[in-house]
Design an enzyme around this catalytic site. Structure first.
Site, PDB file in Angstrom:
ATOM      1  N   SER A   1       0.870  -1.189   0.000  1.00 46.20           N
ATOM      2  CA  SER A   1       0.000   0.000   0.000  1.00 46.20           C
ATOM      3  C   SER A   1       0.897   1.226   0.000  1.00 46.20           C
ATOM      4  O   SER A   1       2.061   1.156   0.438  1.00 46.20           O
ATOM      5  CB  SER A   1      -0.849   0.000   1.277  1.00 46.20           C
ATOM      6  OG  SER A   1      -1.509   1.233   1.429  1.00 46.20           O
TER       7      SER A   1
ATOM      8  N   TYR B   1      -1.855  -0.939  11.006  1.00 40.89           N
ATOM      9  CA  TYR B   1      -2.054  -1.246   9.586  1.00 40.89           C
ATOM     10  C   TYR B   1      -0.902  -0.673   8.765  1.00 40.89           C
ATOM     11  O   TYR B   1      -0.295  -1.382   7.952  1.00 40.89           O
ATOM     12  CB  TYR B   1      -3.400  -0.689   9.087  1.00 40.89           C
ATOM     13  CG  TYR B   1      -3.550  -0.885   7.592  1.00 40.89           C
ATOM     14  CD1 TYR B   1      -3.770  -2.153   7.049  1.00 40.89           C
ATOM     15  CD2 TYR B   1      -3.407   0.186   6.702  1.00 40.89           C
ATOM     16  CE1 TYR B   1      -3.858  -2.338   5.672  1.00 40.89           C
ATOM     17  CE2 TYR B   1      -3.500   0.006   5.335  1.00 40.89           C
ATOM     18  CZ  TYR B   1      -3.725  -1.259   4.822  1.00 40.89           C
ATOM     19  OH  TYR B   1      -3.793  -1.453   3.461  1.00 40.89           O
TER      20      TYR B   1
HETATM   21  N1  LIG Z   1      -8.829  -0.578  -0.488  1.00 43.09           N
HETATM   22  C1  LIG Z   1      -7.788   0.190  -0.302  1.00 43.09           C
HETATM   23  O1  LIG Z   1      -7.892   1.423  -0.217  1.00 43.09           O
HETATM   24  C2  LIG Z   1      -6.405  -0.411  -0.252  1.00 43.09           C
HETATM   25  C3  LIG Z   1      -5.305   0.427  -0.458  1.00 43.09           C
HETATM   26  C4  LIG Z   1      -4.032  -0.121  -0.405  1.00 43.09           C
HETATM   27  C5  LIG Z   1      -3.855  -1.467  -0.152  1.00 43.09           C
HETATM   28  N2  LIG Z   1      -4.944  -2.266   0.055  1.00 43.09           N
HETATM   29  C6  LIG Z   1      -4.712  -3.685   0.331  1.00 43.09           C
HETATM   30  O2  LIG Z   1      -5.373  -4.461  -0.644  1.00 43.09           O
HETATM   31  C7  LIG Z   1      -5.604  -5.777  -0.133  1.00 43.09           C
HETATM   32  C8  LIG Z   1      -7.020  -6.188  -0.481  1.00 43.09           C
HETATM   33  O3  LIG Z   1      -7.926  -5.336   0.181  1.00 43.09           O
HETATM   34  P1  LIG Z   1      -9.239  -4.760  -0.511  1.00 43.09           P
HETATM   35  O4  LIG Z   1      -9.107  -3.300  -0.543  1.00 43.09           O
HETATM   36  O5  LIG Z   1      -9.531  -5.491  -1.751  1.00 43.09           O
HETATM   37  O6  LIG Z   1     -10.289  -5.068   0.662  1.00 43.09           O
HETATM   38  P2  LIG Z   1     -11.524  -6.080   0.742  1.00 43.09           P
HETATM   39  O7  LIG Z   1     -12.478  -5.812  -0.349  1.00 43.09           O
HETATM   40  O8  LIG Z   1     -11.987  -5.962   2.152  1.00 43.09           O
HETATM   41  O9  LIG Z   1     -10.856  -7.518   0.514  1.00 43.09           O
HETATM   42  C9  LIG Z   1     -10.035  -8.103   1.497  1.00 43.09           C
HETATM   43  C10 LIG Z   1      -9.818  -9.559   1.162  1.00 43.09           C
HETATM   44  O10 LIG Z   1      -8.941 -10.117   2.173  1.00 43.09           O
HETATM   45  C11 LIG Z   1      -9.533 -11.300   2.671  1.00 43.09           C
HETATM   46  N3  LIG Z   1      -9.250 -11.518   4.078  1.00 43.09           N
HETATM   47  C12 LIG Z   1      -9.418 -10.635   5.091  1.00 43.09           C
HETATM   48  N4  LIG Z   1      -9.162 -11.225   6.260  1.00 43.09           N
HETATM   49  C13 LIG Z   1      -8.832 -12.513   5.971  1.00 43.09           C
HETATM   50  C14 LIG Z   1      -8.481 -13.651   6.752  1.00 43.09           C
HETATM   51  N5  LIG Z   1      -8.443 -13.604   8.103  1.00 43.09           N
HETATM   52  N6  LIG Z   1      -8.200 -14.814   6.134  1.00 43.09           N
HETATM   53  C15 LIG Z   1      -8.277 -14.902   4.784  1.00 43.09           C
HETATM   54  N7  LIG Z   1      -8.615 -13.883   3.981  1.00 43.09           N
HETATM   55  C16 LIG Z   1      -8.891 -12.704   4.586  1.00 43.09           C
HETATM   56  C17 LIG Z   1     -11.044 -11.115   2.474  1.00 43.09           C
HETATM   57  O11 LIG Z   1     -11.651 -12.382   2.334  1.00 43.09           O
HETATM   58  P3  LIG Z   1     -12.727 -13.013   3.379  1.00 43.09           P
HETATM   59  O12 LIG Z   1     -13.467 -11.888   4.005  1.00 43.09           O
HETATM   60  O13 LIG Z   1     -13.549 -13.938   2.525  1.00 43.09           O
HETATM   61  O14 LIG Z   1     -11.879 -13.754   4.333  1.00 43.09           O
HETATM   62  C18 LIG Z   1     -11.101 -10.350   1.157  1.00 43.09           C
HETATM   63  O15 LIG Z   1     -11.109 -11.238   0.073  1.00 43.09           O
HETATM   64  C19 LIG Z   1      -5.320  -5.699   1.363  1.00 43.09           C
HETATM   65  O16 LIG Z   1      -4.049  -6.280   1.628  1.00 43.09           O
HETATM   66  C20 LIG Z   1      -5.290  -4.196   1.649  1.00 43.09           C
HETATM   67  O17 LIG Z   1      -4.463  -3.890   2.732  1.00 43.09           O
HETATM   68  C21 LIG Z   1      -6.212  -1.774   0.003  1.00 43.09           C
END
Ligand SMILES: NC(=O)c1ccc[n+]([C@@H]2O[C@H](COP(=O)([O-])OP(=O)(O)OC[C@H]3O[C@@H](n4cnc5c(N)ncnc54)[C@H](OP(=O)(O)O)[C@@H]3O)[C@@H](O)[C@H]2O)c1
Length: 256
Positions: free
Chosen positions: A131, A144
């Site tokens: 990120s 985080y």
């Molecule tokens: N959205 C942003 O602004 C942003 C910015 C920079 C980086 N990121 C990074 O992008 C990545 C994906 O996030 P996203 O934004 O796509 O959010 P999201 O829509 O909430 O997706 C998160 C994913 O992680 C999985 N996950 C969460 N806890 C888990 C656990 N205990 N075991 C297995 N899987 C788990 C969830 O699956 P289940 O709920 O089915 O377990 C879901 O598929 C993350 O690493 C986040 O830090 C996001």
């Protein structure tokens, strides 16, 4: 070609899975929500396997690796992750340790195990979802940001080891700013700036990973922000980040 995608049930991970499927990749998809995994498997068609797992539990991380063993995986996408909002002394310790398990420990374990396999065949890609938060301290989301700093420091080190060995294996880190996913709902905040789409982030990530580049930074604003952060003292950067995070809280309160 076959990829394991963690966190494939939502957001960036689901988009990465779709981008790879569109390119003809076979997939192994994981997340905790088995129903969503089953739907996605149906929707994508083709060679898609699923395995439900909670990556906060170390034994389930090894279960996922065991499921993949012998299946000639070519790409690992370490995408699963989540954030927690709040002052460091107020956030729940168990939630935070779970977050560290998913964002750091699971990524660390899978990176090591798959890297060993990939090096044996001198072929493979690891895509770590970091990120822009990984380049700074993040008051009000301190753990985080710290967890993403780990990914931002680990990945280039491995990249350099591989580069020196002229390896056929490469690692990439995706460093987006705000992306429109379920992330903020889970963290309990709303964005204070316009997010990019998960598809846009995923396309950038997949292209850079396939071409073996270290950085995948979607969008000029975030690229400039990351570059600019290199010239700002950490203390000042933390003050700026506090204001950004506090802005999220205010934006959420104004929605009520
Ligand atoms: N959205 C942003 O602004 C942003 C910015 C920079 C980086 N990121 C990074 O992008 C990545 C994906 O996030 P996203 O934004 O796509 O959010 P999201 O829509 O909430 O997706 C998160 C994913 O992680 C999985 N996950 C969460 N806890 C888990 C656990 N205990 N075991 C297995 N899987 C788990 C969830 O699956 P289940 O709920 O089915 O377990 C879901 O598929 C993350 O690493 C986040 O830090 C996001």
């Amino acid at each position: 070609m076959k990829a394991l995608v963690t966190g494939a049930t939502s957001g960036i991970g689901m988009s990465i899975a779709k981008k790879l499927s569109d390119r003809g990749w076979a997939l192994i998809l994981t997340g905790r929500n088995e129903d969503v995994l089953k739907n996605l498997q149906k929707q994508l068609g083709g060679d898609v396997e699923i395995i439900a797992a909670d990556l906060a539990k170390r034994e389930e991380v090894f279960k996922v690796y065991g499921f993949c063993k012998g299946k000639d995986v070519d790409m690992l996408v370490n995408n699963a992750g989540f954030g927690l909002f709040g002052k460091f002394d107020e956030t729940d310790l168990d939630d935070e340790l779970n977050m560290i398990n998913v964002n750091i420990t699971a990524l660390h374990i899978l990176t090591k195990l798959f890297l060993r396999d990939f090096k044996k065949k001198n072929r493979g890609r690891i895509l770590n979802v970091a990120s822009a938060a990984g380049f700074m301290s993040g008051p009000l989301m301190s753990s985080y940001y710290a967890s993403k700093n780990y990914v931002v420091k680990l990945t280039p080190a491995i990249y350099e080891e591989l580069r020196r060995e002229k390896s056929g294996v490469a690692v990439t880190m995706l460093c987006p700013g705000p992306v429109d996913t379920n992330f903020n709902n889970r963290a309990g905040v709303v964005f204070s700036m316009k997010p990019i789409s998960p598809d846009y982030a995923a396309e950038c990530a997949v292209q850079k990973a396939l071409s073996g580049k270290l950085f995948a930074i979607p969008g000029l604003t975030v690229k400039l922000g990351i570059l600019g952060s290199k010239f700002v003292p950490d203390k000042l950067l933390a003050a700026v980040t506090y204001n950004i995070q506090h802005g999220k809280l205010k934006a959420k309160e104004s929605q009520k």
